[in-house]
Motif scaffolding. Sequence first.
Motif, PDB file in Angstrom:
ATOM      1  N   VAL A 198      -4.803  38.769  58.138  1.00 54.31           N
ATOM      2  CA  VAL A 198      -6.254  38.537  58.076  1.00 54.31           C
ATOM      3  C   VAL A 198      -6.834  39.369  56.941  1.00 54.31           C
ATOM      4  O   VAL A 198      -6.622  40.583  56.886  1.00 54.31           O
ATOM      5  N   ILE A 256      -7.371  33.700  56.607  1.00 54.89           N
ATOM      6  CA  ILE A 256      -6.337  33.920  57.616  1.00 54.89           C
ATOM      7  C   ILE A 256      -5.078  33.194  57.177  1.00 54.89           C
ATOM      8  O   ILE A 256      -5.130  32.002  56.860  1.00 54.89           O
ATOM      9  N   CYS A 311      -1.068  32.247  58.160  1.00 57.17           N
ATOM     10  CA  CYS A 311      -0.078  32.138  59.247  1.00 57.17           C
ATOM     11  C   CYS A 311       1.091  31.349  58.676  1.00 57.17           C
ATOM     12  O   CYS A 311       0.954  30.140  58.446  1.00 57.17           O
ATOM     13  N   THR A 352      -4.638  33.048  68.443  1.00 54.94           N
ATOM     14  CA  THR A 352      -5.913  32.323  68.579  1.00 54.94           C
ATOM     15  C   THR A 352      -7.077  33.222  68.176  1.00 54.94           C
ATOM     16  O   THR A 352      -7.181  34.361  68.633  1.00 54.94           O
ATOM     17  N   VAL A 353      -7.922  32.673  67.304  1.00 57.76           N
ATOM     18  CA  VAL A 353      -9.025  33.423  66.705  1.00 57.76           C
ATOM     19  C   VAL A 353     -10.346  32.799  67.152  1.00 57.76           C
ATOM     20  O   VAL A 353     -10.468  31.580  67.181  1.00 57.76           O
ATOM     21  N   TYR A 354     -11.315  33.644  67.485  1.00 52.54           N
ATOM     22  CA  TYR A 354     -12.682  33.152  67.761  1.00 52.54           C
ATOM     23  C   TYR A 354     -13.635  33.779  66.745  1.00 52.54           C
ATOM     24  O   TYR A 354     -13.843  34.986  66.741  1.00 52.54           O
ATOM     25  N   HIS A 355     -14.184  32.924  65.878  1.00 52.43           N
ATOM     26  CA  HIS A 355     -15.222  33.334  64.916  1.00 52.43           C
ATOM     27  C   HIS A 355     -16.510  32.685  65.403  1.00 52.43           C
ATOM     28  O   HIS A 355     -16.669  31.475  65.273  1.00 52.43           O
ATOM     29  N   ILE A 397      -8.265  34.421  73.790  1.00 55.53           N
ATOM     30  CA  ILE A 397      -8.540  34.842  72.405  1.00 55.53           C
ATOM     31  C   ILE A 397      -7.729  36.105  72.050  1.00 55.53           C
ATOM     32  O   ILE A 397      -7.819  37.117  72.737  1.00 55.53           O
ATOM     33  N   ASP A 398      -6.965  36.015  70.977  1.00 54.91           N
ATOM     34  CA  ASP A 398      -6.241  37.192  70.474  1.00 54.91           C
ATOM     35  C   ASP A 398      -7.150  38.033  69.585  1.00 54.91           C
ATOM     36  O   ASP A 398      -7.169  39.250  69.673  1.00 54.91           O
ATOM     37  N   LEU A 399      -7.871  37.355  68.703  1.00 55.97           N
ATOM     38  CA  LEU A 399      -8.688  38.055  67.700  1.00 55.97           C
ATOM     39  C   LEU A 399     -10.111  37.505  67.705  1.00 55.97           C
ATOM     40  O   LEU A 399     -10.320  36.299  67.572  1.00 55.97           O
ATOM     41  N   MET A 452     -13.874  37.952  65.839  1.00 53.64           N
ATOM     42  CA  MET A 452     -14.743  38.540  64.839  1.00 53.64           C
ATOM     43  C   MET A 452     -16.155  38.512  65.450  1.00 53.64           C
ATOM     44  O   MET A 452     -16.544  37.482  66.015  1.00 53.64           O
ATOM     45  N   PRO A 496     -10.798  39.988  73.886  1.00 53.62           N
ATOM     46  CA  PRO A 496      -9.719  39.705  72.940  1.00 53.62           C
ATOM     47  C   PRO A 496      -8.734  40.884  72.910  1.00 53.62           C
ATOM     48  O   PRO A 496      -8.995  41.921  73.519  1.00 53.62           O
TER      49      PRO A 496
END
Length: 240
Positions: free
Chosen positions: A19, A29, A31, A144-147, A166-168, A170, A193
């Motif tokens: 990231v 990001i 991956c 899994t990202v939540y923006h 959610i792992d990450l 912002m 998260p």
Amino acid sequence: MLFFLKFQRIIKGKEKMIVTYLGHASFKIECGEKVVFIDPWLSGPTSPLKVEDVEKADVVMVTHDHGDHGYGEAIEICKKTGAYFVAINELGLQAKSEGIENAHTLNIGGSVAIDDIKVTLVHAFHSCGIGAPTGFIVKLPCGTVYHPGDTGIFSDMELFGKMYGIDLLMIPIGSYYVCGPQEAAWATKLVKPKVVIPMHYNTFPVIEQDPGEFEALVGKMISEVKVETMNPGDSRKFKF
Ligand code: ZN
């Protein structure tokens, strides 16, 4: 060969997520081979990356059309790289009208899978000119990202955390237009998260904040969540 690769992946677990914070609400990001941008305001005062520097992108997402979230840059990146554009319906249609054939025109609650990247559009509490303000939940093979975009706190965040794992996260901490440190810490408590990155602060005077205040609140309220405060240009590797 395919079996061997799958077996290797089971042994090694998930790949690392890289990231890079591009300042304000803007993130890159990575991956594996995949490169994703969210709100790429690369003409912003704190972005270390310019559109000319972007060589590869697979998916570019824009949470809403306010100038500090990089809709214009997203269009340029998509034109340059052939990346998919993802936004709410009306903003996606606008992108299509500007020549982005690979534009997805989602609406709240809907998802699209672009190869192994699943993007879900969720609501945000804010304002905007075109369509409605949104957040993204992005499921990558690395995590899994939540923006959440620009938003105030809302209790559905707890549901998102439970539903999507959610792992990450912002989270904006700048106040004035979005959550401040207190709201952001409570939002983190709702989402639960593994890691949270504070964003949308110290770009201009009205959103000046000390991220230490957010760090201290999260430490007190939900100490199992790791706060990763990043400076524009910083990259971190996460293994979720
Ligand atoms: Zn905004």
